[in-house]
Design a protein around this motif. Structure first.
Motif, PDB file in Angstrom:
ATOM      1  N   LYS A   1       0.826  -1.199   0.000  1.00 40.75           N
ATOM      2  CA  LYS A   1       0.000   0.000   0.000  1.00 40.75           C
ATOM      3  C   LYS A   1       0.865   1.255   0.000  1.00 40.75           C
ATOM      4  O   LYS A   1       1.873   1.341   0.697  1.00 40.75           O
ATOM      5  CB  LYS A   1      -0.915   0.011   1.232  1.00 40.75           C
ATOM      6  CG  LYS A   1      -1.905  -1.149   1.302  1.00 40.75           C
ATOM      7  CD  LYS A   1      -2.976  -1.027   0.253  1.00 40.75           C
ATOM      8  CE  LYS A   1      -4.064  -2.084   0.465  1.00 40.75           C
ATOM      9  NZ  LYS A   1      -5.115  -2.015  -0.561  1.00 40.75           N
ATOM     10  N   GLU A   2       0.445   2.228  -0.763  1.00 41.70           N
ATOM     11  CA  GLU A   2       1.079   3.542  -0.797  1.00 41.70           C
ATOM     12  C   GLU A   2       0.053   4.611  -0.465  1.00 41.70           C
ATOM     13  O   GLU A   2      -1.103   4.489  -0.857  1.00 41.70           O
ATOM     14  CB  GLU A   2       1.694   3.811  -2.179  1.00 41.70           C
ATOM     15  CG  GLU A   2       2.874   2.926  -2.530  1.00 41.70           C
ATOM     16  CD  GLU A   2       4.132   3.243  -1.738  1.00 41.70           C
ATOM     17  OE1 GLU A   2       4.142   4.289  -1.046  1.00 41.70           O
ATOM     18  OE2 GLU A   2       5.077   2.453  -1.796  1.00 41.70           O
ATOM     19  N   PRO A   3       0.452   5.654   0.237  1.00 42.78           N
ATOM     20  CA  PRO A   3       1.769   5.832   0.827  1.00 42.78           C
ATOM     21  C   PRO A   3       1.914   5.013   2.095  1.00 42.78           C
ATOM     22  O   PRO A   3       0.926   4.538   2.647  1.00 42.78           O
ATOM     23  CB  PRO A   3       1.801   7.336   1.132  1.00 42.78           C
ATOM     24  CG  PRO A   3       0.371   7.662   1.427  1.00 42.78           C
ATOM     25  CD  PRO A   3      -0.441   6.808   0.507  1.00 42.78           C
ATOM     26  N   TYR A   4       3.147   4.873   2.558  1.00 42.78           N
ATOM     27  CA  TYR A   4       3.389   4.188   3.819  1.00 42.78           C
ATOM     28  C   TYR A   4       3.964   5.189   4.815  1.00 42.78           C
ATOM     29  O   TYR A   4       4.400   6.277   4.437  1.00 42.78           O
ATOM     30  CB  TYR A   4       4.344   3.005   3.620  1.00 42.78           C
ATOM     31  CG  TYR A   4       5.786   3.386   3.351  1.00 42.78           C
ATOM     32  CD1 TYR A   4       6.728   3.373   4.382  1.00 42.78           C
ATOM     33  CD2 TYR A   4       6.218   3.756   2.078  1.00 42.78           C
ATOM     34  CE1 TYR A   4       8.060   3.712   4.146  1.00 42.78           C
ATOM     35  CE2 TYR A   4       7.532   4.100   1.836  1.00 42.78           C
ATOM     36  CZ  TYR A   4       8.454   4.079   2.872  1.00 42.78           C
ATOM     37  OH  TYR A   4       9.761   4.436   2.643  1.00 42.78           O
ATOM     38  N   THR A   5       3.939   4.832   6.080  1.00 42.98           N
ATOM     39  CA  THR A   5       4.496   5.706   7.114  1.00 42.98           C
ATOM     40  C   THR A   5       5.966   5.379   7.316  1.00 42.98           C
ATOM     41  O   THR A   5       6.320   4.232   7.633  1.00 42.98           O
ATOM     42  CB  THR A   5       3.743   5.524   8.445  1.00 42.98           C
ATOM     43  OG1 THR A   5       2.364   5.856   8.246  1.00 42.98           O
ATOM     44  CG2 THR A   5       4.312   6.421   9.530  1.00 42.98           C
ATOM     45  N   ARG A   6       6.822   6.374   7.117  1.00 42.45           N
ATOM     46  CA  ARG A   6       8.260   6.150   7.242  1.00 42.45           C
ATOM     47  C   ARG A   6       8.721   6.305   8.688  1.00 42.45           C
ATOM     48  O   ARG A   6       8.087   6.994   9.500  1.00 42.45           O
ATOM     49  CB  ARG A   6       9.016   7.114   6.332  1.00 42.45           C
ATOM     50  CG  ARG A   6       8.692   6.907   4.857  1.00 42.45           C
ATOM     51  CD  ARG A   6       9.725   7.528   3.950  1.00 42.45           C
ATOM     52  NE  ARG A   6       9.680   8.983   3.943  1.00 42.45           N
ATOM     53  CZ  ARG A   6      10.498   9.737   3.215  1.00 42.45           C
ATOM     54  NH1 ARG A   6      11.431   9.179   2.464  1.00 42.45           N
ATOM     55  NH2 ARG A   6      10.386  11.053   3.245  1.00 42.45           N
ATOM     56  N   ALA A   7       9.829   5.658   9.005  1.00 41.09           N
ATOM     57  CA  ALA A   7      10.338   5.638  10.373  1.00 41.09           C
ATOM     58  C   ALA A   7      10.721   7.035  10.847  1.00 41.09           C
ATOM     59  O   ALA A   7      11.111   7.899  10.056  1.00 41.09           O
ATOM     60  CB  ALA A   7      11.542   4.702  10.469  1.00 41.09           C
ATOM     61  N   THR A   8      10.600   7.242  12.150  1.00 40.90           N
ATOM     62  CA  THR A   8      10.944   8.513  12.786  1.00 40.90           C
ATOM     63  C   THR A   8      12.273   8.383  13.510  1.00 40.90           C
ATOM     64  O   THR A   8      12.477   7.457  14.302  1.00 40.90           O
ATOM     65  CB  THR A   8       9.845   8.936  13.776  1.00 40.90           C
ATOM     66  OG1 THR A   8       8.648   9.189  13.055  1.00 40.90           O
ATOM     67  CG2 THR A   8      10.248  10.181  14.548  1.00 40.90           C
ATOM     68  N   TRP A   9      13.163   9.345  13.264  1.00 36.67           N
ATOM     69  CA  TRP A   9      14.521   9.340  13.803  1.00 36.67           C
ATOM     70  C   TRP A   9      14.682  10.526  14.741  1.00 36.67           C
ATOM     71  O   TRP A   9      14.458  11.667  14.354  1.00 36.67           O
ATOM     72  CB  TRP A   9      15.515   9.428  12.656  1.00 36.67           C
ATOM     73  CG  TRP A   9      16.960   9.557  13.017  1.00 36.67           C
ATOM     74  CD1 TRP A   9      17.704  10.698  13.055  1.00 36.67           C
ATOM     75  CD2 TRP A   9      17.863   8.494  13.348  1.00 36.67           C
ATOM     76  NE1 TRP A   9      18.995  10.427  13.394  1.00 36.67           N
ATOM     77  CE2 TRP A   9      19.141   9.082  13.583  1.00 36.67           C
ATOM     78  CE3 TRP A   9      17.727   7.111  13.477  1.00 36.67           C
ATOM     79  CZ2 TRP A   9      20.253   8.325  13.935  1.00 36.67           C
ATOM     80  CZ3 TRP A   9      18.838   6.363  13.830  1.00 36.67           C
ATOM     81  CH2 TRP A   9      20.081   6.962  14.051  1.00 36.67           C
ATOM     82  N   ASN A  10      15.042  10.239  15.988  1.00 35.95           N
ATOM     83  CA  ASN A  10      15.410  11.284  16.934  1.00 35.95           C
ATOM     84  C   ASN A  10      16.914  11.528  16.814  1.00 35.95           C
ATOM     85  O   ASN A  10      17.716  10.622  17.119  1.00 35.95           O
ATOM     86  CB  ASN A  10      15.073  10.875  18.364  1.00 35.95           C
ATOM     87  CG  ASN A  10      13.610  11.078  18.706  1.00 35.95           C
ATOM     88  OD1 ASN A  10      12.867  11.690  17.952  1.00 35.95           O
ATOM     89  ND2 ASN A  10      13.188  10.557  19.845  1.00 35.95           N
ATOM     90  N   SER A  11      17.312  12.705  16.371  1.00 32.96           N
ATOM     91  CA  SER A  11      18.736  13.023  16.198  1.00 32.96           C
ATOM     92  C   SER A  11      19.468  12.730  17.506  1.00 32.96           C
ATOM     93  O   SER A  11      19.164  13.341  18.542  1.00 32.96           O
ATOM     94  CB  SER A  11      18.892  14.495  15.815  1.00 32.96           C
ATOM     95  OG  SER A  11      18.095  14.803  14.680  1.00 32.96           O
ATOM     96  N   PRO A  12      20.420  11.786  17.508  1.00 32.73           N
ATOM     97  CA  PRO A  12      20.955  11.256  18.770  1.00 32.73           C
ATOM     98  C   PRO A  12      21.558  12.303  19.707  1.00 32.73           C
ATOM     99  O   PRO A  12      21.162  12.389  20.883  1.00 32.73           O
ATOM    100  CB  PRO A  12      22.002  10.239  18.294  1.00 32.73           C
ATOM    101  CG  PRO A  12      21.496   9.784  16.974  1.00 32.73           C
ATOM    102  CD  PRO A  12      20.897  11.009  16.341  1.00 32.73           C
ATOM    103  N   GLU A  13      22.538  13.061  19.238  1.00 33.46           N
ATOM    104  CA  GLU A  13      23.181  14.029  20.133  1.00 33.46           C
ATOM    105  C   GLU A  13      22.185  15.084  20.596  1.00 33.46           C
ATOM    106  O   GLU A  13      22.156  15.458  21.782  1.00 33.46           O
ATOM    107  CB  GLU A  13      24.358  14.699  19.407  1.00 33.46           C
ATOM    108  CG  GLU A  13      25.152  15.644  20.299  1.00 33.46           C
ATOM    109  CD  GLU A  13      26.350  16.241  19.579  1.00 33.46           C
ATOM    110  OE1 GLU A  13      26.991  17.144  20.159  1.00 33.46           O
ATOM    111  OE2 GLU A  13      26.652  15.807  18.448  1.00 33.46           O
TER     112      GLU A  13
END
Length: 444
Positions: free
Chosen positions: A332-344
């Motif tokens: 299925k499109e669109p899909y939900t892309r992963a969320t990244w918390n900027s580490p530092e």
């Protein structure tokens, strides 16, 4: 009388003044929130009782827009259909974006609250149902309003540009992209930092948490149409049974995680729906599988989806199906892309909040396999934008402790019984957002 008016005016900038003109310290953020809580809870109860489905958040957006205008923001409505953008420019400095999502879910509320939702509507899937803020977006919007007010009153404490957005359609995973495609970063100041929070059913009420690195997962919905040759259940040798084939596919899919993916790289392949047949003694000519697939990295996602196609095709060939009857796999499109918390950036934010909110009140949390489209705001310019989404606990601490000790399980997000301790979510959410924004935009 004149000095009183001046004091009142300057108080909007976060400073108090004595009648003689001597500056007083700004009211601490927690005390300001506590003083505002009665009014905030009135807003929360109203939002909770009147949830709106994805891309239908007209009333909710209007409440947020009005509050932001009253606080002194320049507000634009109908961005990405029903989204709002509120901008406050306050001198030179970085640009910080703060987001709250607005949509409710097609869930019939069963919390028993006096202000429980009685709304009904038709979802994007065309299904009529009850509507409920079963994911806590009503707490997000209320804390957003308080954050806007606090930042407006404390303009003497920060310098830069604050962009606050009310985002539609988080629950269907398209609202963030919709706002970006409608010119969020072209029509309005582009952020250096993006902030948000989400209430949590896994943390005690009021506790703030954040994951370092991956915070939420890629979410894919996959359909597999398994074909066969139907016939009489008494003569299976004359058929190609799609139920047997689909069952083999289901079992083999488990090896994508257990044998093809590193144990250090979390992934989920869940078959949530299996439909086939209509009668005891008839072998159907097709079966339908519906999957949810979760991952973090784009590489792992691609491996899982390719593996699903390979396994479906391979099992069909092993079952003797010709090319014309091989399974059809659709993503299925669109899909939900992963969320990244900027580490530092996330570690700095957590350390600062530990100092200001208390060591035990702020924690590092593990990544989760839930999905959130907040990550799109960083992905739009990964080299420039730093991002963090906080968790804010909403669970009764005693009940949560009892559940973890083996007692009755707690309602989860999206449950018709989920009723967070809203005052604590709103207080900690608005405090975390305000303190983080003030730190990122120090006064010149």
């Amino acid at each position: 009388m004149r000095s009183s008016r001046i004091a009142a005016m300057l108080g909007l900038a976060g400073l108090g003044f004595t009648p003689s003109g001597t500056a007083l310290a700004a009211e601490p953020v927690p005390e300001a929130i506590s003083r505002d809580m009665a009014g905030l809870m009135a807003i929360y109860r109203d939002l909770h009782a009147h949830p709106e489905l994805s891309y239908q958040e007209v009333r909710s957006a209007g409440i947020m827009a009005r509050a932001a205008r009253e606080a002194g923001f320049t507000v634009t409505e109908k961005v990405g259909k029903t989204g709002i953008v509120a901008v406050m420019k306050n001198g030179e400095g970085p640009t910080v974006l703060i987001r709250a999502d607005m949509d409710g879910l097609p869930v019939t509320e069963q919390t028993g609250l006096a202000f429980a939702s009685k709304q009904r509507g038709i979802s994007t899937a065309g299904v009529e149902s009850g509507i409920m803020h079963a994911c806590g977006h009503d707490t997000h919007m209320t804390a957003w309003i308080e954050t806007a007010r606090l930042m407006a009153k404390r303009k003497a404490e920060w310098s830069g540009t604050l962009v606050m957005i009310g985002q539609p359609a988080e629950e269907v995973g398209t609202g963030a992209v919709g706002m970006l495609e409608d010119g969020l970063y072209k029509r309005f100041p582009k952020p250096d930092y993006v902030l948000a929070f989400h209430d949590s059913a896994d943390l005690p009420a009021g506790q703030v948490g954040a994951a370092v690195g991956w915070a939420l997962a890629n979410v894919d919905s996959v359909d597999i149409l398994v074909k066969g040759v139907g016939g009489h259940g008494a003569y299976p040798q004359a058929t190609k049974d799609p139920i047997v084939l689909a069952s083999a596919i289901v079992m083999k899919l488990q090896t994508l995680v257990s044998r093809e993916t590193s144990p250090l790289d979390p992934a989920v392949v869940t078959v949530g729906s299996f439909h086939a047949g209509a009668k005891h003694n008839i072998i159907s000519d097709q079966a339908k599988l519906e999957l949810t697939v979760r991952s973090y990295s784009d590489e792992t996602r691609a491996h899982l989806l390719d593996g699903i196609r390979r396994i479906a095709r391979g099992e069909a060939i092993a079952s003797g199906l010709p090319d014309g009857l091989l399974p059809e796999v659709s993503v299925k499109e669109p899909y939900t892309r992963a969320t990244w918390n900027s580490p530092e950036f996330t570690q700095e934010a957590v350390a600062d909040l530990k100092t200001k909110m208390g060591e035990s009140n702020v924690v590092i949390t593990p990544s989760v396999m839930g999905g959130e489209d907040f990550g799109e705001f960083r992905r739009a310019d990964e080299d420039h934008i730093k991002s963090v989404i906080f968790w804010v606990g909403g669970a009764d601490p005693q009940k949560l402790a009892a559940a973890k000790a083996g007692g009755s399980p707690m309602p989860s997000l999206h449950s018709p019984f989920w009723a967070p301790q809203a005052d604590k979510v709103i207080a900690s959410g608005s405090e975390a957002l305000t303190l983080t924004a003030l730190r990122l935009m120090p006064a010149k």
